[in-house]
Structures are given as structure tokens and as C-alpha cells.
Scaffold this motif. Structure first.
Motif, PDB file in Angstrom:
ATOM      1  N   PHE A   1      -1.320  -5.547  -4.384  1.00  0.00           N
ATOM      2  CA  PHE A   1      -1.111  -4.234  -3.772  1.00  0.00           C
ATOM      3  C   PHE A   1      -0.592  -4.441  -2.344  1.00  0.00           C
ATOM      4  O   PHE A   1      -1.135  -5.258  -1.602  1.00  0.00           O
ATOM      5  CB  PHE A   1      -2.465  -3.512  -3.757  1.00  0.00           C
ATOM      6  CG  PHE A   1      -2.513  -2.306  -2.877  1.00  0.00           C
ATOM      7  CD1 PHE A   1      -2.002  -1.096  -3.317  1.00  0.00           C
ATOM      8  CD2 PHE A   1      -3.103  -2.367  -1.622  1.00  0.00           C
ATOM      9  CE1 PHE A   1      -2.059   0.033  -2.500  1.00  0.00           C
ATOM     10  CE2 PHE A   1      -3.167  -1.242  -0.808  1.00  0.00           C
ATOM     11  CZ  PHE A   1      -2.640  -0.046  -1.250  1.00  0.00           C
TER      12      PHE A   1
ATOM     13  N   GLU B   1      -6.505   1.714   4.803  1.00  0.00           N
ATOM     14  CA  GLU B   1      -6.609   0.434   4.099  1.00  0.00           C
ATOM     15  C   GLU B   1      -6.926  -0.701   5.074  1.00  0.00           C
ATOM     16  O   GLU B   1      -7.571  -1.672   4.720  1.00  0.00           O
ATOM     17  CB  GLU B   1      -5.312   0.111   3.340  1.00  0.00           C
ATOM     18  CG  GLU B   1      -5.002   1.050   2.171  1.00  0.00           C
ATOM     19  CD  GLU B   1      -5.868   0.777   0.937  1.00  0.00           C
ATOM     20  OE1 GLU B   1      -6.591  -0.246   0.912  1.00  0.00           O
ATOM     21  OE2 GLU B   1      -5.809   1.600  -0.007  1.00  0.00           O
TER      22      GLU B   1
ATOM     23  N   ARG C   1      -6.769   9.210  -2.397  1.00  0.00           N
ATOM     24  CA  ARG C   1      -7.435  10.471  -2.778  1.00  0.00           C
ATOM     25  C   ARG C   1      -7.662  11.362  -1.573  1.00  0.00           C
ATOM     26  O   ARG C   1      -7.558  12.581  -1.651  1.00  0.00           O
ATOM     27  CB  ARG C   1      -8.771  10.161  -3.455  1.00  0.00           C
ATOM     28  CG  ARG C   1      -8.666   9.842  -4.936  1.00  0.00           C
ATOM     29  CD  ARG C   1      -9.978  10.129  -5.629  1.00  0.00           C
ATOM     30  NE  ARG C   1     -11.091   9.445  -5.008  1.00  0.00           N
ATOM     31  CZ  ARG C   1     -11.404   8.168  -5.241  1.00  0.00           C
ATOM     32  NH1 ARG C   1     -10.693   7.460  -6.077  1.00  0.00           N
ATOM     33  NH2 ARG C   1     -12.433   7.615  -4.630  1.00  0.00           N
TER      34      ARG C   1
ATOM     35  N   ARG D   1      -3.469   4.225 -10.881  1.00  0.00           N
ATOM     36  CA  ARG D   1      -4.201   3.099 -10.271  1.00  0.00           C
ATOM     37  C   ARG D   1      -4.335   3.326  -8.759  1.00  0.00           C
ATOM     38  O   ARG D   1      -5.376   3.057  -8.163  1.00  0.00           O
ATOM     39  CB  ARG D   1      -3.422   1.807 -10.558  1.00  0.00           C
ATOM     40  CG  ARG D   1      -4.269   0.566 -10.578  1.00  0.00           C
ATOM     41  CD  ARG D   1      -3.492  -0.637 -11.131  1.00  0.00           C
ATOM     42  NE  ARG D   1      -2.884  -0.341 -12.415  1.00  0.00           N
ATOM     43  CZ  ARG D   1      -1.618  -0.631 -12.728  1.00  0.00           C
ATOM     44  NH1 ARG D   1      -0.815  -1.217 -11.864  1.00  0.00           N
ATOM     45  NH2 ARG D   1      -1.149  -0.324 -13.917  1.00  0.00           N
ATOM     46  N   LEU D   2      -3.270   3.827  -8.142  1.00  0.00           N
ATOM     47  CA  LEU D   2      -3.312   4.089  -6.698  1.00  0.00           C
ATOM     48  C   LEU D   2      -4.322   5.178  -6.367  1.00  0.00           C
ATOM     49  O   LEU D   2      -5.050   5.098  -5.371  1.00  0.00           O
ATOM     50  CB  LEU D   2      -1.926   4.500  -6.194  1.00  0.00           C
ATOM     51  CG  LEU D   2      -0.877   3.386  -6.163  1.00  0.00           C
ATOM     52  CD1 LEU D   2       0.503   3.972  -5.876  1.00  0.00           C
ATOM     53  CD2 LEU D   2      -1.234   2.336  -5.123  1.00  0.00           C
TER      54      LEU D   2
ATOM     55  N   GLN E   1      -7.026   5.761  -7.585  1.00  0.00           N
ATOM     56  CA  GLN E   1      -8.421   5.304  -7.589  1.00  0.00           C
ATOM     57  C   GLN E   1      -8.858   4.856  -6.195  1.00  0.00           C
ATOM     58  O   GLN E   1     -10.035   4.658  -5.940  1.00  0.00           O
ATOM     59  CB  GLN E   1      -8.594   4.148  -8.582  1.00  0.00           C
ATOM     60  CG  GLN E   1      -8.505   4.619 -10.027  1.00  0.00           C
ATOM     61  CD  GLN E   1      -8.355   3.472 -10.998  1.00  0.00           C
ATOM     62  OE1 GLN E   1      -8.547   2.310 -10.649  1.00  0.00           O
ATOM     63  NE2 GLN E   1      -8.002   3.792 -12.238  1.00  0.00           N
ATOM     64  N   ARG E   2      -7.889   4.669  -5.298  1.00  0.00           N
ATOM     65  CA  ARG E   2      -8.237   4.202  -3.954  1.00  0.00           C
ATOM     66  C   ARG E   2      -8.568   5.410  -3.076  1.00  0.00           C
ATOM     67  O   ARG E   2      -7.798   6.382  -3.018  1.00  0.00           O
ATOM     68  CB  ARG E   2      -7.061   3.431  -3.335  1.00  0.00           C
ATOM     69  CG  ARG E   2      -6.581   2.288  -4.194  1.00  0.00           C
ATOM     70  CD  ARG E   2      -5.399   1.592  -3.563  1.00  0.00           C
ATOM     71  NE  ARG E   2      -5.799   0.583  -2.591  1.00  0.00           N
ATOM     72  CZ  ARG E   2      -6.064  -0.672  -2.902  1.00  0.00           C
ATOM     73  NH1 ARG E   2      -5.958  -1.092  -4.140  1.00  0.00           N
ATOM     74  NH2 ARG E   2      -6.424  -1.523  -1.964  1.00  0.00           N
TER      75      ARG E   2
ATOM     76  N   TRP F   1       1.799  -4.200  -9.820  1.00  0.00           N
ATOM     77  CA  TRP F   1       2.151  -3.617  -8.521  1.00  0.00           C
ATOM     78  C   TRP F   1       3.641  -3.843  -8.280  1.00  0.00           C
ATOM     79  O   TRP F   1       4.253  -4.696  -8.932  1.00  0.00           O
ATOM     80  CB  TRP F   1       1.327  -4.256  -7.388  1.00  0.00           C
ATOM     81  CG  TRP F   1      -0.155  -4.156  -7.590  1.00  0.00           C
ATOM     82  CD1 TRP F   1      -1.009  -5.169  -7.940  1.00  0.00           C
ATOM     83  CD2 TRP F   1      -0.980  -2.980  -7.476  1.00  0.00           C
ATOM     84  NE1 TRP F   1      -2.297  -4.700  -8.045  1.00  0.00           N
ATOM     85  CE2 TRP F   1      -2.311  -3.358  -7.758  1.00  0.00           C
ATOM     86  CE3 TRP F   1      -0.725  -1.634  -7.154  1.00  0.00           C
ATOM     87  CZ2 TRP F   1      -3.374  -2.454  -7.738  1.00  0.00           C
ATOM     88  CZ3 TRP F   1      -1.787  -0.743  -7.130  1.00  0.00           C
ATOM     89  CH2 TRP F   1      -3.089  -1.146  -7.415  1.00  0.00           C
TER      90      TRP F   1
ATOM     91  N   ILE G   1      -2.628   6.252   5.024  1.00  0.00           N
ATOM     92  CA  ILE G   1      -3.117   5.327   4.003  1.00  0.00           C
ATOM     93  C   ILE G   1      -3.171   3.900   4.556  1.00  0.00           C
ATOM     94  O   ILE G   1      -4.166   3.193   4.379  1.00  0.00           O
ATOM     95  CB  ILE G   1      -2.247   5.412   2.724  1.00  0.00           C
ATOM     96  CG1 ILE G   1      -2.484   6.756   2.039  1.00  0.00           C
ATOM     97  CG2 ILE G   1      -2.546   4.246   1.777  1.00  0.00           C
ATOM     98  CD1 ILE G   1      -1.528   7.078   0.902  1.00  0.00           C
TER      99      ILE G   1
END
Ligand code: GSF
Length: 206
Positions: free
Chosen positions: A156, A25, A200, A192-193, A195-196, A150, A21
Motif C-alpha cells: 500500500f 496514515e 472511512r 480494501r481501501l 477498510q482503513r 495494490w 489520508i
């Protein structure tokens, strides 16, 4: 020798997920080498004497482990989307969150492994002790998150990533632990996480 950087990981490891992740990111390119450290033919001990994933292999062949060392390195080599603050106090607050979330994951992983042993060899006391850490850790994280968007406030960062990996691991291995009902604020943050794309795309699979 200059190679593309590699991540040696299993697709179920919550610690490897944290690294994947962070790399996504930060838009850091690497080759994912899937290796399951429990399997007979594993090459992980050739890269990490501890025989654990994740291991990050640098361009010159040098290796980094464990996940906390790797993510700190990845955050420092690319200016894209800082995941660790530079100032000492906010930085250590994020790393404290990471230690707490990773600690929940560690305790849960110990329970999972203990339950894989033959029944007569399992220790119910050990399992209870580790599950106590999972419960206490979840409670502490829910209290510290409170009503913030967050983990550490408005942004975030790595704290949220570590928390998301811990919660995702509980969903994966311990669906009977109903942390969503107990802690609606953790549930909202997890949604909410998810959605990134980085979250996913790294859901644990067997
Ligand atoms: C934990 C890595 C770990 O437990 C980190 O990287 O943050 N503190 C380390 N890895 C497990 C797989 S999983 O539970 O993520 C592992 O590789 N275990 C193999 C073994 O022989 O213990």
C-alpha cells in the motif's frame, strides 16, 4: 512563532482528502481548518495565491501547496509507514500513478463545475472532452492495476491513496459512472481501501 501545523481544506475536496489520508496514515498531527474557496468570505487566497485548497501551514507560518507537494513533504518528515519509495524508479512509478489518478479527478472536477454554470453557457464539447479523460484514465488504471493487490504491487502506498480519492470523488459527484461494474479490480481495491480508518473518516460530505 511556533504554531501547530494546519491544513486548510474543504470537506469535499478530493485533493484535500488525499492529504488528510496521508497525514492520518503517517500519524502526523495538525489542525483542520475548514474553508470553502468558492465562498465569499474565504481566506484561502491569503494562504495560497492560487486560491485553491488544500494548503498546508507549517509551524513557522510558511505555506505549502498543492496536494502533491504537501504529501511529498509529509512523507519525508515522518519515518512512519513510508508512502513513497526512496529509490528513483519505484518512486517515480508511484508519482506517475498519483498524476494519473489526480488527472482523472481534475477532469471530473472540471465537468462538475461546468455543469454548475447556467445551461446556455455550458459547453457540451468541453464536457465530452473531460469525460473522455475520466473514461480513459479509469481504463488505464484498471489495466495497470491488473490482478495486483495494490497499484504498484505488494505494498500500500501513495498510488493507492490517490486512486482511492479519485474513485471516491466519482462516487460522490458522478454516481451515474458505474466504474465498479466496468472494472471489478478497481472495485476490490476500493473496498480494501475503505477498510482503513483514514479512508472511512474522510468520505466527502456536503
Ligand atoms: C488542485 C487543487 C484544486 O483543484 C492540488 O492540490 O492537487 N492541483 C491541485 N482545488 C479545488 C477544490 S477541489 O476540486 O479539490 C479548489 O480549491 N478550487 C478553487 C478555485 O478557485 O479553483
Amino acid at each position: 512563532m511556533n504554531h501547530k501545523m494546519q491544513l486548510i481544506a474543504s470537506l469535499t475536496s478530493p485533493f484535500a482528502r488525499k492529504v488528510r489520508i496521508v497525514a492520518a496514515e503517517k500519524h502526523i498531527e495538525y489542525q483542520l481548518v475548514v474553508d470553502v474557496p468558492w465562498e465569499a468570505g474565504t481566506h484561502v487566497p491569503e494562504f495560497n495565491p492560487l486560491g485553491k485548497v488544500p494548503v498546508w501551514v507549517l509551524e513557522d507560518g510558511k505555506t505549502l501547496f498543492d496536494s502533491r507537494v504537501i504529501v511529498e513533504y509529509l512523507d519525508s518528515v515522518s519515518p512512519v509507514g513510508h508512502l513513497l519509495p526512496r529509490e528513483p524508479r519505484p518512486r517515480i512509478a508511484v508519482k506517475r500513478w498519483e498524476a494519473l489518478a489526480d488527472g482523472v479527478t481534475d477532469a471530473a472536477a472540471l465537468v462538475f463545475m461546468e455543469r454548475k454554470r447556467p445551461a446556455p453557457q455550458q459547453s457540451p464539447e468541453w464536457i465530452t472532452r473531460q469525460l473522455g479523460k475520466v473514461s480513459a484514465g479509469l481504463k488505464a488504471m484498471a489495466e495497470e492495476l491488473a490482478q495486483q493487490d495494490w497499484c504498484t504491487g505488494d505494498n500500500f502506498n501513495l498510488a493507492d491513496i490517490a486512486l482511492g480519492c479519485a474513485l471516491g470523488y466519482l462516487d460522490f459527484r458522478f454516481p451515474e459512472i458505474d466504474w465498479r461494474r466496468a472494472y471489478p479490480n478497481l472495485s476490490e481495491l476500493y473496498d480494501r481501501l475503505m477498510q482503513r480508518p483514514a479512508f472511512r473518516e474522510t468520505i466527502p460530505v456536503v
